[in-house]
Design an enzyme around this catalytic site. Structure first.
Site, mmCIF file in Angstrom:
data_model
loop_
_atom_site.group_PDB
_atom_site.id
_atom_site.type_symbol
_atom_site.label_atom_id
_atom_site.label_comp_id
_atom_site.label_asym_id
_atom_site.label_seq_id
_atom_site.Cartn_x
_atom_site.Cartn_y
_atom_site.Cartn_z
ATOM 1 N N GLY A 84 -43.940 28.809 -5.268
ATOM 2 C CA GLY A 84 -43.528 29.689 -6.549
ATOM 3 C C GLY A 84 -44.537 29.160 -7.650
ATOM 4 N N ASN A 128 -35.809 12.706 -5.850
ATOM 5 C CA ASN A 128 -36.249 13.809 -6.423
ATOM 6 C C ASN A 128 -37.838 14.005 -6.457
ATOM 7 O OD1 ASN A 128 -33.836 14.809 -7.577
ATOM 8 N ND2 ASN A 128 -34.229 14.217 -9.777
ATOM 9 N N GLY A 137 -39.842 22.974 -11.924
ATOM 10 C CA GLY A 137 -39.759 22.632 -13.359
ATOM 11 C C GLY A 137 -38.176 21.904 -13.340
ATOM 12 N N CYS A 185 -35.127 17.494 -14.681
ATOM 13 C CA CYS A 185 -34.930 16.401 -13.849
ATOM 14 C C CYS A 185 -36.467 16.170 -13.124
ATOM 15 C CB CYS A 185 -33.983 16.566 -12.613
ATOM 16 S SG CYS A 185 -32.416 16.783 -13.332
HETATM 17 C C1 UGA Z 1 -32.848 18.703 -8.822
HETATM 18 C C2 UGA Z 1 -32.367 17.996 -7.402
HETATM 19 O O1 UGA Z 1 -32.541 18.990 -6.343
HETATM 20 C C3 UGA Z 1 -30.909 17.444 -7.519
HETATM 21 O O2 UGA Z 1 -30.619 16.770 -6.300
HETATM 22 C C4 UGA Z 1 -30.892 16.366 -8.585
HETATM 23 O O3 UGA Z 1 -29.707 15.818 -8.547
HETATM 24 C C5 UGA Z 1 -31.198 16.953 -9.897
HETATM 25 O O4 UGA Z 1 -32.634 17.449 -9.864
HETATM 26 C C6 UGA Z 1 -31.165 15.747 -11.103
HETATM 27 O O5 UGA Z 1 -31.988 15.069 -10.934
HETATM 28 O O6 UGA Z 1 -30.235 15.852 -11.770
HETATM 29 P P1 UGA Z 1 -32.532 20.772 -10.345
HETATM 30 O O7 UGA Z 1 -33.315 20.171 -11.230
HETATM 31 O O8 UGA Z 1 -31.075 21.344 -10.756
HETATM 32 O O9 UGA Z 1 -31.924 19.504 -9.071
HETATM 33 O O10 UGA Z 1 -33.440 21.925 -9.661
HETATM 34 P P2 UGA Z 1 -33.832 22.224 -8.198
HETATM 35 O O11 UGA Z 1 -32.799 23.277 -7.619
HETATM 36 O O12 UGA Z 1 -34.033 21.082 -7.427
HETATM 37 O O13 UGA Z 1 -35.048 22.744 -8.405
HETATM 38 C C7 UGA Z 1 -36.071 22.321 -9.109
HETATM 39 C C8 UGA Z 1 -37.516 23.282 -9.162
HETATM 40 O O14 UGA Z 1 -37.890 23.476 -7.942
HETATM 41 C C9 UGA Z 1 -37.164 24.745 -9.779
HETATM 42 O O15 UGA Z 1 -38.023 25.053 -10.709
HETATM 43 C C10 UGA Z 1 -36.755 25.565 -8.604
HETATM 44 O O16 UGA Z 1 -37.241 27.008 -8.894
HETATM 45 C C11 UGA Z 1 -38.128 25.078 -7.777
HETATM 46 N N1 UGA Z 1 -37.937 25.283 -6.343
HETATM 47 C C12 UGA Z 1 -36.905 24.655 -5.532
HETATM 48 C C13 UGA Z 1 -39.113 25.944 -5.660
HETATM 49 O O17 UGA Z 1 -39.850 26.498 -6.306
HETATM 50 N N2 UGA Z 1 -38.884 26.168 -4.421
HETATM 51 C C14 UGA Z 1 -37.816 25.902 -3.806
HETATM 52 O O18 UGA Z 1 -37.806 25.990 -2.300
HETATM 53 C C15 UGA Z 1 -36.809 25.110 -4.283
#
Ligand code: UGA
Length: 425
Positions: free
Chosen positions: A249, A204, A253, A256
């Site tokens: 972005g 993470n 947030g 996690c």
């Molecule tokens: C994250 C991890 O990706 C999972 O592998 C992990 O299991 C999970 O935390 C956890 O610890 O439970 P999640 O919190 O659902 O998953 O969200 P992400 O899809 O990782 O996105 C996190 C943030 O990054 C969001 O605000 C999203 O908009 C942002 N993001 C993601 C970006 O700004 N750009 C990207 O290219 C990808």
């Protein structure tokens, strides 16, 4: 097929329970919230999570999943006990283990002989040992099996994972837990508990670092006149970098990343290592919230008294209604705090949000845009791309769009006289 108890029916617990049932195991999910359990028994899912409703209903109909109040009522009958309780962030950034310890104390006396307790909650390094101490059962093995599920794609991620990580000091227990995933096609990695716990945090924190880096590159692109979309495309072709997680972005947030990055920094500090990189990763993210809010405020001009902002998106990312540590909320708090009036729309958030007491939430993106001087896009919901932009132009008073996700088609908007300010372009 195994009998599995899942303690905690939050997004990790419910997905874990439902997916194990889908794989053919007999699952009992327990929670302390009696109302929630009643609703789950009827197949009502308390969160927005694609595919979860369907597999819970199928498992209920097949008698493969049960929901009960109280951990003891689940654990007394199972061979495996998945701890999926929350580990919120404590005052000093460390994870609060109070729910985990309480769950271990509660189930300890009722566990069948030779059963295996599995930590699925994200826990500080060394917690497998802590759970074992609270169980007070020498015949029961404790194993770490961290989750890597993303909200919005949690079911898919569980059933098609990149890897399954199992941390165990006892080889037999590791093999038994690995067998639960026999119908899942993924590499299964067995290691010691401390390494498994570290893999979760490191993964993470690495992803959050990648995002802070990309956001910083986007900001640099604005200074030098480069286009971040092309820059990240060019970077992503390098397989060592990879194409994923390169979208800039308004900041990152969710429930996690912020908590886990802070917790890892705290773990490092507790063990005498100053992880300055992680502090910087968090600082860059905070600065990104400020920077995005500043773009909105600059577009509004000096006098905010009569100014209106339309906000599209409130959840922390598309595909979820989760508002925890949402970048959208962070940005809007700053804009609202400066005195601008905001009307927001999010397809998954129908009502007002307590963190944004002055923000009106409406049920349509065009209603949100009525008389707005500036529109800001904060969550990457695909439906925003398909709004009728002629109607948008009619609804809005101003012509500025801050596209903090680089989501909308610029050429379509430019043709309608909008000024589009993205991130890193
Ligand atoms: C994250 C991890 O990706 C999972 O592998 C992990 O299991 C999970 O935390 C956890 O610890 O439970 P999640 O919190 O659902 O998953 O969200 P992400 O899809 O990782 O996105 C996190 C943030 O990054 C969001 O605000 C999203 O908009 C942002 N993001 C993601 C970006 O700004 N750009 C990207 O290219 C990808």
């Amino acid at each position: 097929m195994a009998r599995i108890a899942v303690i905690g029916t939050g997004y990790v617990g419910l997905t874990t329970g439902a997916c194990f049932a889908h794989l053919g195991h007999d699952v009992i999910c327990a929670d302390i919230d009696a109302d929630k359990i009643e609703r789950l028994k009827r197949g009502e899912i308390p969160i927005v999570e694609e595919g979860l409703g369907r597999i819970v209903s199928e498992a209920l109909a097949a008698g493969k999943i049960k929901f009960v109040v109280g951990a003891v009522n689940a654990s007394s009958y199972a061979e495996f006990h998945y701890l999926c309780v929350p580990t919120p962030q404590g005052e000093d950034g460390s994870a609060d283990l109070h729910y985990l310890e309480a769950a271990a104390e509660e189930i300890g006396p009722c566990l069948p002989t030779d059963s295996v307790v599995v930590n699925k909650s994200t826990v500080p390094v060394g917690s497998t040992e802590v759970v074992a101490m609270h169980l007070k059962r020498s015949d029961v093995q404790v194993v770490s099996n961290p989750e890597f599920l993303r909200e919005g794609t949690a079911v898919k991620d569980f059933l098609n994972p990149d890897r399954v990580v199992i941390g165990a000091s006892d080889q037999k227990a590791a093999i038994r837990v690995a067998a639960l995933y026999s119908r899942v096609r993924a590499p299964i990695m067995v290691t010691d508990p401390v390494s498994a716990e570290t893999i979760k945090y490191a993964s993470n924190a690495f992803l959050a670092t990648k995002l802070s880096f990309v956001n910083a590159i986007a900001n640099l692109c604005e200074h030098v006149g480069a286009d971040v979309n092309d820059v990240t495309l060019g970077m992503g072709y390098d397989t060592r970098i990879g194409k994923d997680f390169l979208r800039p972005g308004p900041g990152w947030g969710g429930s996690c990343f912020p908590k886990d990055v802070a917790a890892l920094a705290k773990i490092a500090e507790d063990y005498g290592y100053d992880f300055t990189l992680l502090r910087e990763v968090l600082a860059v993210n905070n600065a990104q919230f400020d920077r995005t809010a500043q773009k909105v405020l600059q577009a509004l001009g000096e006098d905010l008294s009569e100014k209106k902002v339309a906000a599209w998106g409130l959840s922390f990312k598309a595909g979820t209604d989760d508002l925890r540590e949402s970048p959208a909320v962070e940005v809007l708090q700053r804009v609202s705090g400066a005195g601008a009036q905001i009307t927001a729309y999010d397809p998954a958030v129908p009502n007002g949000v307590k963190e944004l007491p002055l923000v009106e939430v409406v049920s349509d993106p065009l209603i949100a845009a009525k008389d707005a001087d500036v529109l800001v896009v904060l969550t990457e919901w695909p439906e925003f791309k398909f709004v009728d932009f002629d109607q948008l132009a009619e609804q809005m008073r101003g012509r500025v769009i801050i596209d903090a996700r680089n989501l909308l088609d610029r050429s379509v908007l430019l043709r309608r006289g909008f000024t589009v300010i993205g991130i890193g372009r």
